[in-house]
Write an enzyme that holds these catalytic residues in place. Structure first.
Site, PDB file in Angstrom:
ATOM      1  N   ALA A 188      88.172  69.444 -52.300  1.00 39.07           N
ATOM      2  CA  ALA A 188      89.147  70.038 -51.279  1.00 39.07           C
ATOM      3  C   ALA A 188      88.392  71.179 -50.528  1.00 39.07           C
ATOM      4  CB  ALA A 188      90.261  70.652 -52.237  1.00 39.07           C
ATOM      5  N   CYS A 312      73.538  75.788 -54.445  1.00 41.83           N
ATOM      6  CA  CYS A 312      72.701  75.974 -55.867  1.00 41.83           C
ATOM      7  C   CYS A 312      71.350  76.439 -55.670  1.00 41.83           C
ATOM      8  CB  CYS A 312      72.479  74.683 -56.365  1.00 41.83           C
ATOM      9  SG  CYS A 312      73.979  73.597 -56.225  1.00 41.83           S
TER      10      CYS A 312
END
Ligand code: PLP
Length: 371
Positions: A188, A312
């Site tokens: 989303a 990350c």
């Protein structure tokens, strides 16, 4: 308040006003979607409406399974759970590369496209009970894989194809059926919805295995009371992202201008994946000799949000794993920043970026000639 130039849409896109409205309108519903009373039924209606919006956004058939998850990461792990063998490319998102200890990786070429010959060899050495998992668009370079070709190959050897379309949705046309995929992950917050919501879409015949069956929600495939308001926001955002896809033409013009000017300023700058099909909003640019961290800090001081590849690796001063898989030397990879635009960006944003970037380039050139 300082004006923020947001150019990190691949990390998280700003929440759409309509998604916020949908979230706020459902926060006070109160009922549990699994309860049979009227409050529960209202909450259930919200979840099921969101499911249909997400299904429609990727043109998945009525019969397809749409399982809501906490995001793209969980959808990816659900797709690869319980299968005998999983093959993926070496340039995938960490949520795929780390989804299993026995993941088999197939190399990519210098643009990050999966080596189809190698994939074919790997598939021919198995009994077909396998899932191939490939991202539709790379989160760092934006490079698009040839999903149709990969689907044909996987199916020829009896394997299923899972596609991580987290970065593709809302930036390019995504059609579950036309792509010929068996499973697809979505998130989303990449399309202007809230963080913490996502979905795995799967053909009706795909036998999924729950990581967390819990109380049997989501057809027994994902336990836990549904994130009702988050899903309401997801459904609205997914629908809007697709309805407004044409806006990506203007975003692409801005991105191309930015790249052209970057190369005029610094002919030695590298733009990864520039000559192959890419997302219209993404540019992964190396400024040789200037660490990505320094670039990001200088940008941040000027109120510009960009990142060093995926969320990350950014902040940890690690070189991008995608670039490593593409064979880019580590020193060059460590000087690469990702610019990912969205529909709110305007010409002035590009000018703000270029002014900081030009300064970084010139200071580095001066340092080099003084050395
Ligand atoms: N897959 C890709 C290609 C992504 O870029 C990301 C997020 O960066 C994910 C999966 C994970 O999605 P989420 O943050 O919703 O877990």
């Amino acid at each position: 308040m300082k004006h923020i130039v947001y150019m990190d849409h691949n990390a998280t896109a700003p929440l759409r006003a309509e998604a916020r409205e949908a979230i706020m309108a459902t926060l006070d519903l109160g009922g549990n979607p699994s309860s049979v009373h009227s409050a529960g039924r209202k909450a259930r209606r919200v979840v099921e409406d969101a499911r249909e919006l997400v299904r429609a956004a990727v043109h998945a058939p009525k019969t397809a399974q749409v399982i809501f998850t906490s995001g793209g990461t969980e959808a990816n792990t659900l797709a690869l759970n319980g299968v005998t063998r999983a093959l993926t490319s070496s340039a995938e998102h960490a949520s795929i590369l780390k989804a299993r200890d026995d993941m088999e990786t197939v190399p990519v070429d210098g643009n990050g496209k999966i080596d189809l010959g190698h994939l074919q060899d790997s598939l021919s050495n198995g009994d077909g009970n396998a899932v191939v998992s490939v991202m539709m668009a790379n989160n760092e370079t934006g490079v698009l894989q040839n999903i149709n070709d990969i689907a044909h190959l996987a199916h020829r050897y009896g394997a299923l194809l899972h596609v991580d379309a987290v970065q593709a949705l809302g930036k390019v046309h995504v059609d579950f059926v036309a792509l010929g995929v068996d499973m697809m992950s979505l998130s989303a917050h990449k399309v202007g919805g809230p963080t913490g919501a996502g979905a795995l879409v799967a053909s009706k015949d795909v036998k999924l295995v729950a990581n967390n069956p819990g109380g049997g929600q989501e057809g027994g495939l994902r336990g836990g009371t549904e994130n009702v308001s988050g899903l309401a926001g997801f459904g609205v955002a997914a629908g809007m992202a697709v309805a407004e896809l044409a806006e990506m033409d203007a975003v692409k013009i801005l991105r191309d201008q930015l790249e052209q000017r970057v190369l005029e300023i610094a002919p030695n700058a590298m733009i990864f994946g520039k000559n192959v099909d890419r997302l219209p909003n993404t540019s992964f640019i190396a400024l040789p000799g200037v660490l990505a961290e320094s670039q990001i800090m200088a940008m941040d001081l000027a109120g510009i949000c960009v990142s060093a590849g995926s969320a990350c690796s950014s902040g940890k001063s690690l070189a991008s794993a995608t670039l490593a898989a593409m064979g880019v030397p580590e020193t060059l990879a460590k000087s690469a920043i990702r610019v990912s635009l969205g529909h709110s960006n305007v010409n002035d944003d590009i000018e703000s970026f270029l002014s900081v970037w030009k300064d970084l380039y010139e200071r580095n050139e001066a340092k080099q000639s003084a050395a």
